[in-house]
Structure formats: structure tokens, C-alpha cells
Motif scaffolding. Structure first.
Motif, PDB file in Angstrom:
ATOM      1  N   GLN A 178       0.829  -1.203   0.000  1.00 34.98           N
ATOM      2  CA  GLN A 178       0.000   0.000   0.000  1.00 34.98           C
ATOM      3  C   GLN A 178       0.868   1.259   0.000  1.00 34.98           C
ATOM      4  O   GLN A 178       0.522   2.268  -0.585  1.00 34.98           O
ATOM      5  CB  GLN A 178      -0.943  -0.026   1.213  1.00 34.98           C
ATOM      6  N   ARG A 179       2.029   1.173   0.648  1.00 32.30           N
ATOM      7  CA  ARG A 179       2.918   2.342   0.732  1.00 32.30           C
ATOM      8  C   ARG A 179       3.777   2.510  -0.511  1.00 32.30           C
ATOM      9  O   ARG A 179       4.379   3.553  -0.729  1.00 32.30           O
ATOM     10  CB  ARG A 179       3.869   2.178   1.928  1.00 32.30           C
ATOM     11  N   ASP A 180       3.870   1.442  -1.271  1.00 32.30           N
ATOM     12  CA  ASP A 180       4.799   1.430  -2.402  1.00 32.30           C
ATOM     13  C   ASP A 180       4.176   2.115  -3.610  1.00 32.30           C
ATOM     14  O   ASP A 180       3.004   1.904  -3.922  1.00 32.30           O
ATOM     15  CB  ASP A 180       5.107  -0.042  -2.732  1.00 32.30           C
ATOM     16  N   GLU A 181       4.949   2.931  -4.295  1.00 31.21           N
ATOM     17  CA  GLU A 181       4.341   3.624  -5.429  1.00 31.21           C
ATOM     18  C   GLU A 181       4.024   2.691  -6.590  1.00 31.21           C
ATOM     19  O   GLU A 181       3.187   2.992  -7.439  1.00 31.21           O
ATOM     20  CB  GLU A 181       5.170   4.825  -5.886  1.00 31.21           C
ATOM     21  N   LYS A 182       4.651   1.524  -6.615  1.00 34.03           N
ATOM     22  CA  LYS A 182       4.290   0.537  -7.639  1.00 34.03           C
ATOM     23  C   LYS A 182       3.319  -0.504  -7.085  1.00 34.03           C
ATOM     24  O   LYS A 182       3.113  -1.563  -7.657  1.00 34.03           O
ATOM     25  CB  LYS A 182       5.532  -0.131  -8.218  1.00 34.03           C
ATOM     26  N   LEU A 183       2.729  -0.172  -5.951  1.00 36.36           N
ATOM     27  CA  LEU A 183       1.692  -1.015  -5.344  1.00 36.36           C
ATOM     28  C   LEU A 183       2.174  -2.442  -5.096  1.00 36.36           C
ATOM     29  O   LEU A 183       1.417  -3.404  -5.252  1.00 36.36           O
ATOM     30  CB  LEU A 183       0.438  -1.024  -6.227  1.00 36.36           C
ATOM     31  N   GLN A 242      -5.167  13.341   4.675  1.00 34.87           N
ATOM     32  CA  GLN A 242      -3.907  12.640   4.833  1.00 34.87           C
ATOM     33  C   GLN A 242      -4.208  11.248   5.378  1.00 34.87           C
ATOM     34  O   GLN A 242      -5.010  11.112   6.306  1.00 34.87           O
ATOM     35  CB  GLN A 242      -3.043  13.397   5.824  1.00 34.87           C
ATOM     36  N   ASP A 293      -7.695   2.743   0.532  1.00 27.38           N
ATOM     37  CA  ASP A 293      -6.781   3.523  -0.300  1.00 27.38           C
ATOM     38  C   ASP A 293      -6.006   2.622  -1.264  1.00 27.38           C
ATOM     39  O   ASP A 293      -5.848   2.940  -2.447  1.00 27.38           O
ATOM     40  CB  ASP A 293      -5.808   4.282   0.604  1.00 27.38           C
ATOM     41  N   LYS A 339      -6.135   2.907  -5.285  1.00 21.72           N
ATOM     42  CA  LYS A 339      -4.930   3.094  -6.104  1.00 21.72           C
ATOM     43  C   LYS A 339      -4.765   1.965  -7.122  1.00 21.72           C
ATOM     44  O   LYS A 339      -4.311   2.182  -8.243  1.00 21.72           O
ATOM     45  CB  LYS A 339      -3.692   3.181  -5.203  1.00 21.72           C
ATOM     46  N   THR A 340      -5.127   0.759  -6.718  1.00 20.16           N
ATOM     47  CA  THR A 340      -5.000  -0.374  -7.641  1.00 20.16           C
ATOM     48  C   THR A 340      -6.012  -0.255  -8.780  1.00 20.16           C
ATOM     49  O   THR A 340      -5.683  -0.508  -9.947  1.00 20.16           O
ATOM     50  CB  THR A 340      -5.169  -1.710  -6.887  1.00 20.16           C
ATOM     51  N   GLN A 378      -4.680   2.557 -11.045  1.00 16.74           N
ATOM     52  CA  GLN A 378      -3.517   2.106 -11.808  1.00 16.74           C
ATOM     53  C   GLN A 378      -3.930   1.083 -12.867  1.00 16.74           C
ATOM     54  O   GLN A 378      -3.471   1.126 -14.001  1.00 16.74           O
ATOM     55  CB  GLN A 378      -2.478   1.487 -10.860  1.00 16.74           C
TER      56      GLN A 378
END
Ligand code: ARG
Length: 574
Positions: free
Chosen positions: A100-105, A478, A553, A557-558, A561
Motif C-alpha cells: 500500500q505504501r509502495d508507489e508501484k503497489l 492525509q 486507499d 490506487k489499484t 492504476q
């Protein structure tokens, strides 16, 4: 995060320790049913058979040698010798928190192939038709996924920009210019082509001039080349507008038309002759292929150079394969056209390989697709039976999406509204296509594709906005800091699905099948709904609330993306 790969490697290792040969396959797959665990290994039976062992006994020795303690809760032998793996909640939570924290999910795969993707490929002075639509959007989604996974992609827009018709087109452009034709008149390419042909068929002087221009163009005459370039530019400007409108990543720099390969053609034909593959036949140069039979059952002849010295579409594709290997230094070529070109490409590439123009291990993959059909099950046409212009199709999509949004959400301001309509209209058309297995024909149905129910773009786009609205309504700007934890089955199911994103992407580029990604996003949206109904977020205690917000979240994001990899836009509200 590729759980399948991790398990596959570990089980394979255990199989080898237990005595299986090095080439044994564990065949780990996602399990179809919860009682079979999260993943299952299907390769035990085949390996046991090869060793002459009882499969269940062999499965037991594999399990005895298996070190899955940190990630699996339970490993079970089932049926004839399947191994079912139940992943540990702790391990899943930890992976999800990191992803979840990773920009590449959490997608860790880093490929670094150079891949040429040949797609779109419209023809100069002809309007793009639905076949080009399919090639364009399927190809573009594969390009996006390939790049996301680290590959460098060369987009090769194999535009049909050469051939004898250019004599006539140049002659007609000249005539139009003499009559001071407006930009508008030139913009209607279809009409331009029709008029050129009409002049050619009815006016002997014009025809004569046309033939003369073909010869001149082929011999590099500056005037003819200049006129030819104008025709290419007019067409490609039109196409670029369509690409932009479709949110397709092609640019003018990606045009690598047929003409690019002209200088290579004589040499290619010479090589084919030298290797004894091509022979003179009735004045033409022909390659006879045993692998293909003609009507009489004899080896089929493929012409690579005509009697008059002209080259063919096939010759160009042979040269293109060579160029992509030798000059572009690609590792792999994938090509998207409709299924009717299957034989043509198979022949061109067979000749390429037989002539040794590319090494055996060089990947040449033709991904074909079926037709787009009307509701009547016949090839998609206008009411009057003509080919449907892409621009008209997209206009209609916008019109229909406008009606839907006006009814659903009349309070939107103009800017918001036009962004939403654009996302839905274009998204729906693209998704309707991308979500079907490309190997089959599909029925183009406005009502289905614009529906907010079922496997459609609006459904997935809406699932995204619903999650975003959780944050908007609670005014959460946030994200809280904390971990994702598993309290219920619903959370667990959502996490497992989210962690399978990478597995789907790998499958998509392996076989050129974007519908797998659509199916995944559709299922993810459904699993999220199940979670959201069962698991209150904002009213939960702090730790649970944090975990669920992070999970929401991660899902949003997934979805975003994933849609982006399909070339489909998301909006914050709908
Ligand atoms: N221009 C062709 C057509 O409209 C498609 C070209 C596909 N690419 C290729 N390398 N043959 O049918």
C-alpha cells in the motif's frame, strides 16, 4: 509481489530435493475455491508418474521438504496429489502494508526487455476503421503494461504509407492544390481517396499522370516525395487527433511506416534467392512453402517481388522483422492485427526464419483479434451499411454518456461534467473491447458498455469514485499511519486479491490478453463492495479504522492504476 512465483519456486525446490528431475514443474496456480486454500500446486502427479512413485506419497515427501513456515498457515495434500497452500494472515497483512505504501503497489517485477509493439497501423489517405480501433487500444494497453513492468517499448506504427495508389493520390492532391482546396476538404480523407479513384477511373490523362507519378515516386523524385509526405502528414494529423481523443500513447514519432523498409527490400529478396528459398516463377520472385498448401494441395507460392519489379506487403514484413532484430536490437516483437492477417504474417515470419534473418530464439508473436459485430451478429456497420468512422463512434459515445450523466448527477459544474463524460464515454468504448477475450468476435452494444452494472468501465470507474468519496466525506486529506491488519474474512479476501495484481499483469503481457486485467479489476471492485458492506470504516476503533482506510486507499490506487494500464481515465466523482 508475485506470490505464485514464490510458492512455485519453493515447491519446485522441494520436489527436486524429494527426487524429481530438475525440469519438473510445480504448476502453482491460484485456487478456485477457498477450501483448496489460496494457491494450489498441480504438478505433483505428473512428476510422480515420471518417477514411478505413488503421487500422494510423493506429495507427502515434497511437503516434508517444504519450508513455507513464514508464509503459510497450513499446507494440505488433497485428492490425487494436489498440494493446497493456505497463506498466513500475519504474512498477508505485512505484505499488504508494504504494498500500500509502495508507489508501484507492491509490483516487484523488473523486466528489461526491448519490445517492439507493432500496432494501430492505419493506412494513408484512408479513414481508420474498427479493425484499427481494436489494434490501437489492445496494443496500447499491452504497451502500458510492458512499460509498467520495466521493459522499454518501441511503438512501431506500421502505417500503410507506400504502394501504387500513391501515384493517383499525388495527382489528385496536385489537382486540389491547383484549385486552392481548403484544409477542410483535405481533412475528409475518405472522400479524398474516393475522388482520386473517380478521377483515375474516368480521366485517361489523370490516369496517365498517376502512373507516371508512381514511377517517379519510386525512383525518389523530389516533387513526388514532397507531395507524398504531405499526404502522410494530412492522414497522420487526423490519426493523432483520434489517438489523443482515445487516450492512446502513440505520437507522430512512433510512425514507422512501410516506406521505412523500402531500402531493405532488394537485399531481402536477394538473400532469399541466394539461400535457394526464392525462385523466379513466370517473371515474379516466389517462395514456395511446404508448410502451406494451395487449393491443389501443392506448396503455396508467396510472391515477394512482382513481375514489374514491385515489392509486396509480405516482403515488407520480412524486412521489418529483420530490421527490428538487427537495427532496433529488440528482444521481442509483438504485432496486433485482426485474425484475417494470420496467414500472411505466419508466412512472412516463416520465410524470415527459414532465411536465418533472425535467430530461432527471437520472439515474433502475432496477437490477432476477432471482429466487432453489430447487435445483429454481423460485422459492425452504419445503418446504411458503410464502415463506421471512429470519430463518429466516439461522438456518439459522448452523446450517450452526456445523457446518462445529466440524469445521474445534474448538479455538476461544466468542467467537472466534461471530464466525467470524457472518461466514461471513451472508457466505455475501450473497456467494452478490452474486456472481451481478443480471440473471439464481440458484439458492440451501447447499452451494455455504458451500464453501471456488470463488467464495464463505468462500473469500475464508479467503484473508484465510491472509495474516494469515503475520504472526501470524512474530509480525510492525509492517510493515517499504521498497518493493515486482518480482522474478518472480507478483509482477508480483499488483501489476497490486491496482492495478485502483479500476477495478472504478467499474464497480460505474456499472452497479450488485456481482458484478464479487466476481469481482475471487475472482481476487485466486487470484493471491495463486499468488504465495505460488512466492515464499517469510519465508526471502527482507531487501529481498525486505520487499517481499513489503508485498505480502501490501496484498493482505490489499484483500480486507478489498473484502469490507467488499460488507457482508461478515472475521475474523483461521477
Ligand atoms: N496497415 C495494415 C492494415 O491496415 C496493418 C499493418 C499491420 N502491421 C504489419 N506489420 N503488417 O491492414
Amino acid at each position: 509481489m508475485n506470490i505464485q512465483q514464490i510458492l512455485n519456486d519453493k515447491i519446485k525446490q522441494a520436489m527436486i530435493i524429494a527426487g524429481a528431475s530438475d525440469d519438473s514443474e510445480a504448476l502453482v496456480r491460484q485456487s478456485g475455491k477457498p477450501q483448496f486454500g489460496d494457491y494450489q500446486a498441480n504438478g505433483i502427479m505428473a512428476a510422480a508418474k515420471k518417477m514411478g512413485k505413488n503421487p500422494r506419497e510423493f506429495a507427502q515427501s515434497v511437503v516434508d521438504n517444504l519450508a513455507l513456515d513464514d508464509l503459510a498457515e497450513k499446507v494440505e495434500i488433497a485428492g490425487a496429489g494436489f498440494i493446497n497452500i493456505f497463506l498466513k494472515n500475519d504474512w498477508l497483512s505485512k505484505q499488504a502494508t508494504a504494498a500500500q505504501r509502495d508507489e508501484k503497489l507492491g509490483v516487484l517485477t523488473k523486466q528489461n526487455q526491448r519490445v517492439v509493439v507493432d500496432y494501430s497501423a492505419p493506412n494513408v489517405a484512408k479513414e481508420m476503421h474498427v479493425g484499427h480501433l481494436r489494434s490501437t487500444i489492445i496494443g496500447d494497453s499491452i504497451v502500458r503494461v510492458l512499460e509498467f513492468l520495466g521493459n522499454s517499448v518501441i511503438r512501431a506504427n506500421h502505417v500503410g504509407d507506400w504502394g501504387t495508389q500513391f501515384g493517383m493520390l499525388i495527382a489528385y492532391l496536385e489537382k486540389m492544390q491547383a484549385e486552392n482546396a481548403s484544409e477542410m476538404q483535405l481533412a475528409d480523407i475518405e472522400e479524398f481517396y474516393r475522388q482520386a479513384k473517380l478521377n483515375y477511373d474516368s480521366d485517361e490523362n489523370f490516369a496517365e499522370k498517376s502512373r507516371n507519378y508512381v514511377v517517379k515516386l519510386q525512383s525518389g523524385d523530389a516533387y513526388c516525395l514532397d507531395m507524398w509526405q504531405k499526404l502522410v502528414a494530412i492522414t497522420m494529423n487526423q490519426c493523432q487527433q483520434t489517438y489523443d481523443r482515445l487516450n492512446v500513447t502513440l505520437t507522430p514519432n512512433d510512425v514507422m511506416g512501410e516506406s521505412l523498409y523500402n531500402p531493405l527490400l532488394p537485399e531481402v529478396v536477394q538473400t532469399l534467392k541466394d539461400k535457394g528459398l526464392a525462385v523466379e516463377d513466370d517473371g515474379a520472385v516466389v517462395v514456395f512453402l511446404d508448410e502451406f498448401k494451395n487449393k491443389d494441395g501443392d506448396p503455396m507460392g508467396v510472391i515477394v517481388q512482382k513481375k514489374d519489379g514491385g515489392y509486396l506487403y509480405t516482403t515488407t514484413d520480412i524486412a521489418a522483422a529483420k530490421y527490428r532484430y538487427e537495427t532496433l536490437k529488440a528482444d521481442r516483437v509483438v504485432l496486433f492485427t485482426d485474425a484475417r492477417q494470420a496467414q500472411h504474417i505466419a508466412q512472412a515470419w516463416l520465410i524470415t526464419r527459414k532465411a536465418g534473418l533472425v535467430p530461432d530464439e527471437f520472439g515474433l508473436e502475432h496477437f490477432t483479434f476477432g471482429m466487432m459485430l453489430g447487435k445483429d451478429g454481423k460485422p459492425f456497420k452504419t445503418r446504411t451499411g458503410g464502415t463506421v468512422k471512429l470519430s463518429d463512434l466516439l461522438d456518439e459515445a459522448v452523446m450517450r454518456a452526456t445523457a446518462i450523466i445529466d440524469a445521474k448527477n445534474p448538479t455538476l459544474n461544466d468542467d467537472e461534467k466534461s471530464a466525467i463524460i470524457d472518461a466514461i464515454a471513451i472508457g466505455a468504448v475501450k473497456y467494452a473491447d478490452l474486456s472481451k477475450n481478443r480471440n473471439t468476435d464481440y458484439v458492440f452494444d451501447w447499452d451494455n458498455m455504458l451500464s453501471f452494472e456488470g463488467n464495464t468501465a463505468p462500473y469500475v470507474q464508479y467503484a473508484y469514485t465510491r472509495i474516494r468519496s469515503i475520504f472526501a466525506r470524512a474530509d480525510i486529506r492525509q492517510l493515517p499511519v499504521g498497518d493493515i491488519a486482518i480482522g474478518t474474512d472480507k478483509e482477508r479476501a480483499l488483501i489476497v486479491k490486491l496482492l495478485q495484481f502483479e500476477e495478472v499483469l504478467l499474464q497480460v503481457i505474456k499472452d497479450g490478453l488485456p481482458h484478464l486485467l479487466c476481469q481482475y479489476l471487475f472482481e476487485l471492485a466486487g470484493i471491495f463492495s463486499g468488504f465495505y458492506e460488512a466492515c464499517p470504516i469510519l465508526s471502527a476503533d482507531d487501529t481498525t479504522k486505520t487499517s481499513r482506510l489503508l485498505l480502501a486507499d490501496f484498493t482505490a490506487k489499484t483500480l486507478k492504476q489498473g484502469l490507467d494500464l488499460l488507457g482508461i481515465k478515472t475521475v474523483e466523482k461521477m
